[in-house]
Write a protein that holds these residues in place. Structure first.
Motif, mmCIF file in Angstrom:
data_model
loop_
_atom_site.group_PDB
_atom_site.id
_atom_site.type_symbol
_atom_site.label_atom_id
_atom_site.label_comp_id
_atom_site.label_asym_id
_atom_site.label_seq_id
_atom_site.Cartn_x
_atom_site.Cartn_y
_atom_site.Cartn_z
ATOM 1 N N VAL A 129 4.548 -1.224 1.984
ATOM 2 C CA VAL A 129 5.964 -1.390 2.322
ATOM 3 C C VAL A 129 6.064 -2.273 3.562
ATOM 4 O O VAL A 129 5.366 -2.044 4.564
ATOM 5 C CB VAL A 129 6.637 -0.030 2.578
ATOM 6 C CG1 VAL A 129 8.119 -0.221 2.900
ATOM 7 C CG2 VAL A 129 6.471 0.880 1.367
ATOM 8 N N ARG A 192 4.493 5.398 -4.042
ATOM 9 C CA ARG A 192 5.780 4.818 -4.434
ATOM 10 C C ARG A 192 6.895 5.868 -4.471
ATOM 11 O O ARG A 192 8.055 5.569 -4.170
ATOM 12 C CB ARG A 192 5.665 4.127 -5.792
ATOM 13 C CG ARG A 192 6.928 3.382 -6.200
ATOM 14 C CD ARG A 192 6.724 2.499 -7.406
ATOM 15 N NE ARG A 192 7.953 1.819 -7.780
ATOM 16 C CZ ARG A 192 8.411 0.711 -7.202
ATOM 17 N NH1 ARG A 192 7.746 0.158 -6.212
ATOM 18 N NH2 ARG A 192 9.546 0.148 -7.605
ATOM 19 N N PHE A 195 8.552 6.157 -1.115
ATOM 20 C CA PHE A 195 9.424 5.003 -0.887
ATOM 21 C C PHE A 195 10.726 5.127 -1.671
ATOM 22 O O PHE A 195 11.821 4.912 -1.130
ATOM 23 C CB PHE A 195 8.691 3.721 -1.290
ATOM 24 C CG PHE A 195 9.571 2.501 -1.330
ATOM 25 C CD1 PHE A 195 9.933 1.851 -0.166
ATOM 26 C CD2 PHE A 195 10.054 2.014 -2.542
ATOM 27 C CE1 PHE A 195 10.754 0.724 -0.194
ATOM 28 C CE2 PHE A 195 10.869 0.897 -2.589
ATOM 29 C CZ PHE A 195 11.231 0.247 -1.413
ATOM 30 N N GLN A 208 11.016 -3.202 1.839
ATOM 31 C CA GLN A 208 10.761 -3.517 0.430
ATOM 32 C C GLN A 208 9.292 -3.299 0.121
ATOM 33 O O GLN A 208 8.447 -3.245 1.021
ATOM 34 C CB GLN A 208 11.136 -4.964 0.128
ATOM 35 C CG GLN A 208 10.255 -5.979 0.863
ATOM 36 C CD GLN A 208 10.721 -7.414 0.684
ATOM 37 O OE1 GLN A 208 11.923 -7.678 0.633
ATOM 38 N NE2 GLN A 208 9.779 -8.347 0.597
ATOM 39 N N VAL A 209 8.976 -3.182 -1.169
ATOM 40 C CA VAL A 209 7.588 -3.069 -1.608
ATOM 41 C C VAL A 209 6.997 -4.459 -1.748
ATOM 42 O O VAL A 209 7.587 -5.332 -2.394
ATOM 43 C CB VAL A 209 7.491 -2.308 -2.940
ATOM 44 C CG1 VAL A 209 6.085 -2.415 -3.532
ATOM 45 C CG2 VAL A 209 7.862 -0.839 -2.746
#
Length: 261
Positions: A129, A192, A195, A208-209
């Motif tokens: 991230v 994930r 996130f 953002q990833v």
């Protein structure tokens, strides 16, 4: 995604076995569960957004809770959740206090030697991230020479180090993302699901990833060794729920996208 700690497991096992000696065994086989009309499921109840009480009060809710309830409905039984600390869940499973554990249990070769597992109902890769708009990191190789914020005891700390990052130790995701948003670190590595949950709660977060791992963690229901008939029945229920869109619907509610496959 939880991991065993040996000393804690031994202590929890002793405590759980002592409790089990005083408590009636739960119906654990498929026939017994159907005869009783109830499946007893172990879960923490403190693991948001998977198994928790909203604001610490009220009924049990969460992603794992709703999927478990949907599975039970397919089996034609009610769910009786029993809350216990993480390590005690496995001792309770071994002692027959639960028919199943629903608590984002990751499937590993070590655990497969001791327990039966359903088909996965959660799939979660690790992700890098970064701050929104940052294109300097697009792969794990790009972490070399960068600074990441990681919990000291996490496998993500190790992964960041292995890829050449200078790691700043923090207490958890909240501190990691705070340092990232302030520009004090270049990135953070986590799963994930964490996130997605954060973005659902704070959709305007400027992060953002940048990249994700090729080997996602797979989370499934756990059963006592050789309890294959119940496992197979749960797998059949999961297939129906996947085919009719229920798993995707529950995923969207808690994560904003389908994390069930």
């Amino acid at each position: 995604m939880r991991t065993f700690k040996v000393t804690a497991v031994l202590a929890a096992a002793a405590a759980s076995l002592s409790l089990a000696a005083c408590a009636a065994a739960a119906p654990t086989s498929l026939d017994a569960v159907r005869d009783e009309g109830t499946i007893v499921v172990g879960t923490e109840g403190t693991y948001r957004p998977f198994s928790f009480h909203e604001n610490g009060v009220g009924g049990l809710t969460g992603y794992d809770v709703e999927i478990t309830e949907a599975v039970a409905d397919k089996l034609g039984v009610e769910v009786q959740f029993e809350e216990a600390q993480w390590d005690a869940l496995f001792a309770g499973l071994n002692a027959g206090r639960f028919a199943m554990v629903a608590n984002q249990v990751s499937v590993t070769p070590e655990r497969e030697g001791s327990y039966e597992f359903s088909e996965p109902y959660t799939v979660s890769p690790g992700v890098i991230v970064v701050r929104e708009g940052d294109s300097a990191i697009t792969s794990f190789a790009d972490l070399a020479g960068k600074t990441t914020a990681q919990s000291l005891s996490s496998n993500w700390y190790t992964l960041a180090q292995e890829n050449g990052a200078s790691v700043e130790a923090v207490e958890g995701w909240a501190q990691s993302v705070s340092l990232l948003e302030q520009g004090r670190v270049d990135a953070t590595v986590n799963d994930r699901l964490t996130f997605l949950d954060y973005m659902l709660q704070t959709p305007d977060a400027p992060i953002q990833v940048a990249a994700e791992t090729d080997d996602p963690a797979l989370m499934a229901f756990a059963f006592a060794k050789d309890n294959t008939e119940l496992r197979d029945a749960v797998n059949a229920a999961l297939k129906e729920l996947r085919d009719d869109g229920t798993l995707a619907e529950i995923s969207m509610k808690y994560f904003g996208e389908d994390v069930s496959q």
